[in-house]
Write an enzyme that holds these catalytic residues in place. Structure first.
Site, PDB file in Angstrom:
ATOM      1  N   TYR A   1     -52.314  56.526  14.247  1.00  0.00           N
ATOM      2  CA  TYR A   1     -53.319  56.897  15.415  1.00  0.00           C
ATOM      3  C   TYR A   1     -52.947  56.368  16.660  1.00  0.00           C
ATOM      4  CZ  TYR A   1     -56.134  52.709  15.422  1.00  0.00           C
ATOM      5  OH  TYR A   1     -56.612  51.337  15.745  1.00  0.00           O
TER       6      TYR A   1
ATOM      7  N   ARG B   1     -44.945  54.710  20.970  1.00  0.00           N
ATOM      8  CA  ARG B   1     -45.421  53.851  19.772  1.00  0.00           C
ATOM      9  C   ARG B   1     -45.725  54.802  18.750  1.00  0.00           C
ATOM     10  NH1 ARG B   1     -50.015  49.794  20.445  1.00  0.00           N
ATOM     11  NH2 ARG B   1     -51.277  51.538  20.659  1.00  0.00           N
TER      12      ARG B   1
ATOM     13  N   ARG C   1     -52.791  65.561  -4.824  1.00  0.00           N
ATOM     14  CA  ARG C   1     -52.999  64.154  -4.918  1.00  0.00           C
ATOM     15  C   ARG C   1     -51.380  63.695  -5.877  1.00  0.00           C
ATOM     16  NH1 ARG C   1     -54.900  59.503  -7.656  1.00  0.00           N
ATOM     17  NH2 ARG C   1     -55.586  58.180  -6.226  1.00  0.00           N
TER      18      ARG C   1
ATOM     19  N   LYS D   1     -49.192  51.420  13.439  1.00  0.00           N
ATOM     20  CA  LYS D   1     -50.725  51.607  13.878  1.00  0.00           C
ATOM     21  C   LYS D   1     -51.376  52.621  12.921  1.00  0.00           C
ATOM     22  CE  LYS D   1     -53.680  51.904  18.132  1.00  0.00           C
ATOM     23  NZ  LYS D   1     -54.421  51.021  17.708  1.00  0.00           N
TER      24      LYS D   1
ATOM     25  N   GLU E   1     -54.453  38.353  15.379  1.00  0.00           N
ATOM     26  CA  GLU E   1     -54.703  39.237  16.780  1.00  0.00           C
ATOM     27  C   GLU E   1     -56.064  39.439  16.435  1.00  0.00           C
ATOM     28  OE1 GLU E   1     -52.802  43.102  16.721  1.00  0.00           O
ATOM     29  OE2 GLU E   1     -52.527  43.115  14.446  1.00  0.00           O
TER      30      GLU E   1
HETATM   31  N1  PDD Z   1     -57.124  49.280  19.351  1.00  0.00           N
HETATM   32  N2  PDD Z   1     -53.968  45.243  17.871  1.00  0.00           N
HETATM   33  C1  PDD Z   1     -54.747  45.880  16.942  1.00  0.00           C
HETATM   34  C2  PDD Z   1     -54.996  45.597  15.714  1.00  0.00           C
HETATM   35  C3  PDD Z   1     -55.362  46.969  17.603  1.00  0.00           C
HETATM   36  O1  PDD Z   1     -56.172  47.959  16.746  1.00  0.00           O
HETATM   37  C4  PDD Z   1     -55.240  47.246  18.711  1.00  0.00           C
HETATM   38  C5  PDD Z   1     -55.707  48.362  19.789  1.00  0.00           C
HETATM   39  C6  PDD Z   1     -54.456  46.341  19.577  1.00  0.00           C
HETATM   40  C7  PDD Z   1     -54.123  46.775  21.183  1.00  0.00           C
HETATM   41  O2  PDD Z   1     -53.339  47.658  21.231  1.00  0.00           O
HETATM   42  P1  PDD Z   1     -53.216  48.605  22.651  1.00  0.00           P
HETATM   43  O3  PDD Z   1     -53.294  47.413  23.860  1.00  0.00           O
HETATM   44  O4  PDD Z   1     -52.014  49.410  22.604  1.00  0.00           O
HETATM   45  O5  PDD Z   1     -54.687  49.319  22.751  1.00  0.00           O
HETATM   46  C8  PDD Z   1     -53.977  45.204  19.142  1.00  0.00           C
HETATM   47  C9  PDD Z   1     -57.401  50.483  19.345  1.00  0.00           C
HETATM   48  C10 PDD Z   1     -57.834  50.140  20.957  1.00  0.00           C
HETATM   49  C11 PDD Z   1     -58.394  50.842  18.519  1.00  0.00           C
HETATM   50  O6  PDD Z   1     -58.232  50.931  17.387  1.00  0.00           O
HETATM   51  O7  PDD Z   1     -59.466  51.436  19.088  1.00  0.00           O
END
Ligand code: PDD
Length: 287
Positions: A33, A52, A100, A147, A179
């Protein structure tokens, strides 16, 4: 009022937006996502989000749901149909629906879903106050650079932090902060150096991280990209996090330690400002 949601080629009222129970996103978290912020009806830094997305899809061998131009046209349509002024556009792509099996089916069409959510992105009250964080063990898998929609560990971490009275969680592995639950993590040391973990498979390469570090460099701020410990965070001059949904969020408490007298520090506050100006300029709007 019901939102308009995009599902596999159709714009539908949210109550009619449905995905198959055989979708591998549902059965295996087999999907990725992106969250792009929207300010004054315009997508911010969206090209980098789509780059990304392409990388995440490539790492998992999921077929792209269309060209960037096709995806952007749908994103803009979803924002417009929902009259979204400020908030986020959520975009999810899964491998698709199939019987599945643990093998990855080759000849299925990916699913793509998009929806909007109203949110405060710039000039938000919590940015003036700052938030508290608690450090929580990082129990995630080893490909955090992708992601994926597999967000259970992050959700558990944020809930645990919340249950302990903090606003958010910073996750810790082998003695170092990786993070935040849904953001990148930063501290400022006593010689005014911004410290944030270097990019690797241990963290997501944040789009906002990249923009904020570019702004910091342009403004002659010192930057060190390296892991830091929870103890360094507790004793830091300042701390903050970055994400598309909260570009720069000042942190005023780490575990039991109050930072910068309980108020957003000057470096975080400056970056809040610089990001807002940059984002508005990027869409041709005045501050
Ligand atoms: N999350 N690290 C993680 C684990 C994240 O889920 C996110 C962003 C970031 C920051 O990435 P960016 O600057 O590209 O938004 C770092 C989004 C906002 C979410 O899951 O809602």
């Amino acid at each position: 009022m019901s939102r308009i949601v995009y599902v596999n080629g159709e714009f539908l009222a949210e109550e009619d937006a449905k995905i198959s129970v055989f979708d591998r996103g549902f059965l295996f978290s087999d999907g990725v996502y992106e969250v792009s912020s929207v300010i004054r009806g315009k997508l911010i830094d969206n090209e980098r989000h789509l780059a990304r997305l392409a990388r995440s899809l490539g790492e998992l061998n999921i077929k792209a749901p269309g060209t960037d131009e096709e995806i952007i046209a749908i994103q803009k349509e979803v924002v417009a149909r929902n009259n979204l002024d400020e908030g986020m556009l959520y975009l999810q792509v899964t491998r698709g629906a199939a019987d599945r099996t643990f093998l990855q089916p080759k000849d299925i069409e990916p699913s793509m879903v998009m929806f909007t959510q109203e949110l405060c992105i710039i000039n938000c009250p919590d940015t003036d106050i700052g938030i508290s964080i608690k450090t929580i063990p990082d129990i995630r898998w080893q490909r955090r650079d992708i992601k994926t929609v597999s967000l259970l560990a992050q959700s558990m971490a944020k809930q645990a932090a919340n249950d302990a009275g903090a606003n958010d969680a910073w996750m810790v592995e082998d003695g170092f902060v990786t993070e935040g639950s849904s953001n990148n993590a930063y501290i400022v040391t006593d010689d005014n150096t911004i410290v944030t973990r270097n990019i690797s498979n241990s963290i997501l390469s944040g789009i906002t991280r990249r923009a904020v570090l570019e702004l910091a460099r342009q403004n002659n701020m010192k930057i060190e990209e390296r892991p830091f410990t929870p103890e360094e965070a507790e004793n830091a001059m300042e701390a903050f996090s970055t994400a598309a949904t909260h570009p720069v969020m000042p942190i005023v408490k780490v575990n039991d330690r109050i930072l910068s007298n309980g108020k957003p520090g000057p470096i975080a506050a400056k970056l809040v400002d610089l990001y807002r100006k940059m984002a508005l300029e990027s869409i041709g709007e005045a501050d």
